[in-house]
Design an enzyme around this catalytic site. Structure first.
Site, PDB file in Angstrom:
ATOM      1  CD  GLU A 261      -3.259  -1.228   2.698  1.00  0.00           C
ATOM      2  OE1 GLU A 261      -2.854  -0.251   3.249  1.00  0.00           O
ATOM      3  OE2 GLU A 261      -3.805  -2.085   2.794  1.00  0.00           O
ATOM      4  CG  HIS A 279      -6.011   0.490   4.504  1.00  0.00           C
ATOM      5  ND1 HIS A 279      -4.764   0.201   5.305  1.00  0.00           N
ATOM      6  CD2 HIS A 279      -6.632   0.211   5.885  1.00  0.00           C
ATOM      7  CE1 HIS A 279      -5.264  -0.305   6.044  1.00  0.00           C
ATOM      8  NE2 HIS A 279      -5.958   0.008   6.941  1.00  0.00           N
ATOM      9  N   GLY A 281     -11.441   1.167   5.578  1.00  0.00           N
ATOM     10  CA  GLY A 281     -11.976   0.598   6.992  1.00  0.00           C
ATOM     11  C   GLY A 281     -12.187   1.085   8.143  1.00  0.00           C
TER      12      GLY A 281
END
Ligand code: NAD
Ligand code: 2HG
Length: 323
Positions: A261, A279, A281
């Site tokens: 990432e 990403h 979350g």
């Protein structure tokens, strides 16, 4: 007397700085810029990060005055905790701040992959009304397999049970009675793989969990299974998942996290049956505010030499780490 320096190396909620108050000199840097991070951390008493900044042995060695590393979030895989411990640096995280947000994104992805929501949205925006292409599947009556029944896994299980799903879970570190008390059937991993219609992983990234759902495991699932990973990239092996999706051995996948990432290119992104988010979350106002405030409080306690319950290393030695 000069104030202790707290370096914020990722984009944290403004509530973080408010919670720190005026007792510290707060500095900012881009933790993904290695040279800038190494230069700035040299003067830091505390370093605060999210998941983007890699705090390895080199960073810790470059910070002779560092006393505490604060991780505004759950996963500690971007921090070399053994190196920090060896250097006498406390590591604190916020184990509860973003778990509801991560669980809610997981539920959103379960629904999105079941009903092709992003693909249908993109098609319509491109001027195509393709109702026949996007027949989905109901969640009600289906089996959800949860691998990792910790905080997030349990929140997901509770929420998806309300959708009428039967929840089974695999977690060798959780007592079976804890699962059954929540109406969840504890099962060995192989049973979970063969029985579930939807598979979701909620594990920390460790040597043990990396590749836990790999080539062999994906040979055991039903071809109709949909796989969701909101934990960490690589827990579901990306190459094995790609093969299984393209060979029709897995019906769909939804991913929030990636081996590397930021991740802007992946063969997985070219597949119609994949839903992907960058990403996200923990990316809610609520989660970020809580993470910022909780980590600020823990860091302030650590700098004051007080014990910190959320310490990930040597909590019992918190007072004897760098004074
Ligand atoms: N996508 C995001 O933004 C986001 C947000 C928060 C957390 N996360 C990730 O989610 C992970 C889980 O978070 P959590 O709060 O639920 O953590 P947790 O510690 O509460 O739960 C993790 C569970 O995994 C279990 N486990 C460990 N090894 C296992 C194995 N080999 N097989 C089965 N179970 C195993 C543990 O027993 C524990 O119950 C975090 O470590 C983090 O990496 C991602
Ligand atoms: O806030 C982030 O950068 C993501 C955090 C999340 O992955 C976590 O492990 O808490």
């Amino acid at each position: 007397m000069s104030k202790p320096v707290i370096l914020l190396a990722d984009r944290l909620s403004p509530a973080t700085v408010d919670a720190l108050g005026s007792a510290y000199e707060v500095r900012h840097c881009d933790g993904t810029d290695r040279a800038e991070l190494l230069a700035q951390v040299a003067a830091a008493d505390a370093l605060l990060v999210r998941s983007a900044t890699r705090v390895d042995a080199e960073v810790i060695a470059a910070a002779p005055g560092l006393k505490v590393i604060g991780r505004a979030g759950v996963g500690l895989d971007n921090i070399d905790v053994p190196a920090a411990t060896a250097a006498g640096v406390l590591v604190v995280n916020t184990p509860t701040a973003n778990v509801v947000s991560a669980a809610e994104l997981t539920c959103a992805l379960l629904l999105a992959v079941a009903r092709h929501v992003p693909q249908a949205d993109a098609t319509l925006r491109n001027g195509r009304w393709e109702r026949g292409r996007f027949t989905g599947t109901e969640l009600s009556g289906k089996v959800l397999g949860v691998v990792g029944l910790g905080r997030i896994g349990l929140l997901v299980a509770q929420r998806m049970a309300a959708f009428g799903m039967t929840v089974i879970a695999h977690d060798p570190h959780v007592a079976p009675e804890r699962a059954t008390a929540h109406g969840i059937e504890p099962v060995p991993l192989d049973d979970l793989l063969t029985r579930c219609d939807f598979l979701t992983v909620h594990l920390p990234k460790t040597a043990e969990t990396l590749g836990l759902i790999g080539r062999e495991e994906l040979k055991k699932v039903k071809p109709s299974v949909r796989v969701v990973n909101v934990a960490r990239g690589g827990i579901v092996d990306e190459d094995a998942l790609y093969e299984a999706l393209t060979e029709g051995r897995v019906a769909g996948a939804a991913l929030d996290v990636y081996v590397t990432e930021p991740c802007t290119e992946s063969p997985l992104f070219a597949l119609d049956n994949v839903v992907a988010t960058p990403h996200l979350g923990a990316s809610t106002e609520e989660a970020q505010e809580k993470a910022g405030v909780f980590v600020a409080r823990s860091v302030a306690r650590a700098l004051a030499g007080e014990p910190v319950a959320e310490a990930a290393n040597a909590p019992e030695r918190a007072l004897s780490l760098r004074a």
